[in-house]
Design a protein around this motif. Structure first.
Motif, mmCIF file in Angstrom:
data_model
loop_
_atom_site.group_PDB
_atom_site.id
_atom_site.type_symbol
_atom_site.label_atom_id
_atom_site.label_comp_id
_atom_site.label_asym_id
_atom_site.label_seq_id
_atom_site.Cartn_x
_atom_site.Cartn_y
_atom_site.Cartn_z
ATOM 1 N N PRO A 1 -11.092 -46.369 -33.825
ATOM 2 C CA PRO A 1 -11.801 -46.059 -35.067
ATOM 3 C C PRO A 1 -11.893 -47.273 -35.996
ATOM 4 C CG PRO A 1 -9.637 -45.015 -35.043
ATOM 5 C CD PRO A 1 -9.835 -45.647 -33.701
ATOM 6 N N VAL A 2 -13.026 -47.371 -36.665
ATOM 7 C CA VAL A 2 -13.232 -48.456 -37.627
ATOM 8 C C VAL A 2 -12.420 -48.138 -38.873
ATOM 9 C CG1 VAL A 2 -14.921 -49.602 -39.099
ATOM 10 C CG2 VAL A 2 -15.511 -49.042 -36.735
ATOM 11 N N ARG A 3 -11.546 -49.071 -39.255
ATOM 12 C CA ARG A 3 -10.730 -48.902 -40.460
ATOM 13 C C ARG A 3 -11.413 -49.478 -41.686
ATOM 14 N NH1 ARG A 3 -5.569 -51.602 -40.205
ATOM 15 N NH2 ARG A 3 -6.603 -53.111 -38.863
ATOM 16 N N GLU A 4 -12.232 -50.524 -41.471
ATOM 17 C CA GLU A 4 -12.885 -51.174 -42.607
ATOM 18 C C GLU A 4 -14.147 -51.898 -42.129
ATOM 19 O OE1 GLU A 4 -11.761 -54.409 -46.123
ATOM 20 O OE2 GLU A 4 -10.257 -53.858 -44.629
ATOM 21 N N TYR A 5 -15.234 -51.698 -42.884
ATOM 22 C CA TYR A 5 -16.480 -52.427 -42.645
ATOM 23 C C TYR A 5 -16.481 -53.663 -43.538
ATOM 24 C CZ TYR A 5 -18.188 -48.398 -40.069
ATOM 25 O OH TYR A 5 -18.344 -47.398 -39.139
ATOM 26 N N LEU A 6 -16.728 -54.831 -42.945
ATOM 27 C CA LEU A 6 -16.608 -56.085 -43.691
ATOM 28 C C LEU A 6 -17.948 -56.736 -44.021
ATOM 29 C CD1 LEU A 6 -13.660 -57.432 -41.565
ATOM 30 C CD2 LEU A 6 -13.533 -56.363 -43.825
ATOM 31 N N GLY A 7 -19.015 -56.280 -43.415
ATOM 32 C CA GLY A 7 -20.329 -56.822 -43.730
ATOM 33 C C GLY A 7 -21.073 -57.342 -42.512
ATOM 34 N N ILE A 8 -22.316 -57.664 -42.742
ATOM 35 C CA ILE A 8 -23.189 -58.178 -41.691
ATOM 36 C C ILE A 8 -22.835 -59.633 -41.407
ATOM 37 C CG2 ILE A 8 -25.576 -58.752 -41.103
ATOM 38 C CD1 ILE A 8 -26.404 -56.372 -42.875
ATOM 39 N N MET B 1 -11.576 -60.864 -29.963
ATOM 40 C CA MET B 1 -12.662 -60.271 -30.723
ATOM 41 C C MET B 1 -13.432 -59.339 -29.794
ATOM 42 S SD MET B 1 -14.418 -60.286 -33.716
ATOM 43 C CE MET B 1 -13.621 -61.636 -34.531
ATOM 44 N N ILE B 2 -13.608 -58.109 -30.234
ATOM 45 C CA ILE B 2 -14.411 -57.140 -29.489
ATOM 46 C C ILE B 2 -15.846 -57.240 -30.013
ATOM 47 C CG2 ILE B 2 -14.769 -54.705 -28.975
ATOM 48 C CD1 ILE B 2 -11.744 -54.315 -29.592
ATOM 49 N N ILE B 3 -16.793 -57.374 -29.098
ATOM 50 C CA ILE B 3 -18.211 -57.438 -29.467
ATOM 51 C C ILE B 3 -18.927 -56.334 -28.713
ATOM 52 C CG2 ILE B 3 -20.311 -58.821 -29.385
ATOM 53 C CD1 ILE B 3 -18.534 -61.302 -29.573
ATOM 54 N N SER B 4 -19.659 -55.488 -29.445
ATOM 55 C CA SER B 4 -20.316 -54.348 -28.815
ATOM 56 C C SER B 4 -21.697 -54.101 -29.426
ATOM 57 C CB SER B 4 -19.460 -53.092 -28.994
ATOM 58 O OG SER B 4 -20.116 -51.973 -28.445
ATOM 59 N N THR B 5 -22.611 -53.687 -28.576
ATOM 60 C CA THR B 5 -23.941 -53.309 -29.071
ATOM 61 C C THR B 5 -23.936 -51.896 -29.628
ATOM 62 O OG1 THR B 5 -24.595 -52.552 -26.874
ATOM 63 C CG2 THR B 5 -25.145 -54.830 -27.464
ATOM 64 N N THR B 6 -22.877 -51.146 -29.368
ATOM 65 C CA THR B 6 -22.801 -49.777 -29.864
ATOM 66 C C THR B 6 -22.286 -49.770 -31.312
ATOM 67 O OG1 THR B 6 -20.552 -49.482 -29.012
ATOM 68 C CG2 THR B 6 -22.378 -48.880 -27.545
ATOM 69 N N PRO B 7 -22.595 -48.726 -32.073
ATOM 70 C CA PRO B 7 -22.151 -48.675 -33.472
ATOM 71 C C PRO B 7 -20.680 -48.312 -33.634
ATOM 72 C CG PRO B 7 -23.450 -46.744 -32.957
ATOM 73 C CD PRO B 7 -23.506 -47.628 -31.744
ATOM 74 N N THR B 8 -20.057 -47.791 -32.579
ATOM 75 C CA THR B 8 -18.643 -47.430 -32.628
ATOM 76 C C THR B 8 -17.977 -47.892 -31.343
ATOM 77 O OG1 THR B 8 -19.061 -45.271 -31.627
ATOM 78 C CG2 THR B 8 -19.065 -45.364 -34.045
ATOM 79 N N LEU B 9 -16.638 -47.912 -31.364
ATOM 80 C CA LEU B 9 -15.858 -48.260 -30.183
ATOM 81 C C LEU B 9 -15.007 -47.057 -29.809
ATOM 82 C CD1 LEU B 9 -14.692 -51.798 -31.353
ATOM 83 C CD2 LEU B 9 -16.531 -51.272 -29.736
ATOM 84 N N GLU B 10 -15.202 -46.554 -28.613
ATOM 85 C CA GLU B 10 -14.486 -45.360 -28.186
ATOM 86 C C GLU B 10 -12.978 -45.595 -28.245
ATOM 87 O OE1 GLU B 10 -14.263 -42.390 -24.342
ATOM 88 O OE2 GLU B 10 -15.983 -43.721 -24.584
ATOM 89 N N GLY B 11 -12.289 -44.689 -28.911
ATOM 90 C CA GLY B 11 -10.842 -44.768 -29.019
ATOM 91 C C GLY B 11 -10.339 -45.811 -30.004
ATOM 92 N N HIS C 1 -14.506 -63.220 -37.818
ATOM 93 C CA HIS C 1 -13.082 -63.587 -37.921
ATOM 94 C C HIS C 1 -12.773 -64.135 -39.312
ATOM 95 C CE1 HIS C 1 -9.563 -66.235 -37.370
ATOM 96 N NE2 HIS C 1 -9.154 -65.228 -36.622
ATOM 97 N N ASP C 2 -13.680 -64.964 -39.838
ATOM 98 C CA ASP C 2 -13.486 -65.527 -41.185
ATOM 99 C C ASP C 2 -13.419 -64.439 -42.253
ATOM 100 O OD1 ASP C 2 -13.521 -68.044 -40.050
ATOM 101 O OD2 ASP C 2 -15.575 -68.509 -40.695
ATOM 102 N N LEU C 3 -14.066 -63.291 -42.001
ATOM 103 C CA LEU C 3 -14.024 -62.169 -42.943
ATOM 104 C C LEU C 3 -12.796 -61.282 -42.726
ATOM 105 C CD1 LEU C 3 -17.777 -61.017 -42.919
ATOM 106 C CD2 LEU C 3 -16.572 -62.277 -44.730
ATOM 107 N N GLY C 4 -12.008 -61.601 -41.701
ATOM 108 C CA GLY C 4 -10.825 -60.800 -41.400
ATOM 109 C C GLY C 4 -11.065 -59.723 -40.360
ATOM 110 N N GLY C 5 -12.203 -59.767 -39.696
ATOM 111 C CA GLY C 5 -12.527 -58.759 -38.696
ATOM 112 C C GLY C 5 -11.938 -59.059 -37.336
ATOM 113 N N ASN C 6 -11.787 -57.996 -36.546
ATOM 114 C CA ASN C 6 -11.354 -58.173 -35.164
ATOM 115 C C ASN C 6 -12.352 -57.571 -34.179
ATOM 116 O OD1 ASN C 6 -10.833 -55.483 -35.614
ATOM 117 N ND2 ASN C 6 -8.678 -55.568 -35.047
ATOM 118 N N ALA C 7 -13.527 -57.186 -34.703
ATOM 119 C CA ALA C 7 -14.593 -56.658 -33.851
ATOM 120 C C ALA C 7 -15.930 -56.799 -34.572
ATOM 121 C CB ALA C 7 -14.337 -55.200 -33.502
ATOM 122 N N VAL C 8 -16.994 -56.793 -33.775
ATOM 123 C CA VAL C 8 -18.354 -56.762 -34.311
ATOM 124 C C VAL C 8 -19.080 -55.651 -33.568
ATOM 125 C CG1 VAL C 8 -20.492 -58.032 -34.752
ATOM 126 C CG2 VAL C 8 -18.320 -59.263 -34.697
#
Length: 105
Positions: A13-20, A1-11, A70-77
């Protein structure tokens, strides 16, 4: 799981937003720790016992937030924010909250 304080991750791209997502932890300070912290306040230095508890609480809040993503299907926050607040009638407990947006990258 990637966790970042930034709104994007360099290199990455966000494919899907899953929620807060959020993770919360509440820790209490015990009498012995309070006693040693008060001595540290008088003679100076760092309150190592409190720092240890704070670090553990932060890690637990981040882990809980990550589990929810992870429960929502995400691999990053992304856009992670940490907050700290004294709670309880006497303010003797500390709440650590981690919030962010679960995404698929």
């Amino acid at each position: 799981m990637i966790i970042s304080t930034t709104p994007t991750l360099e290199g990455r791209p966000v494919r899907e937003y899953l929620g807060i997502v959020a993770g919360e932890t509440i820790v209490g300070a015990n009498v012995v720790r309070d006693f040693f912290a008060s001595i540290t306040d008088v003679i100076g230095g760092r309150a190592g016992a409190y720092e240890e508890v704070l670090g553990r609480a932060r890690a637990e809040a981040l882990e809980e937030m990550s589990d929810r993503a992870h429960d929502l299907g995400g691999n990053a926050v992304v856009g992670v924010h940490l907050s700290y607040e004294a709670v309880g009638q006497t303010g003797s407990m500390l709440m650590v909250t981690a919030t962010g947006t679960a995404v698929k990258v």
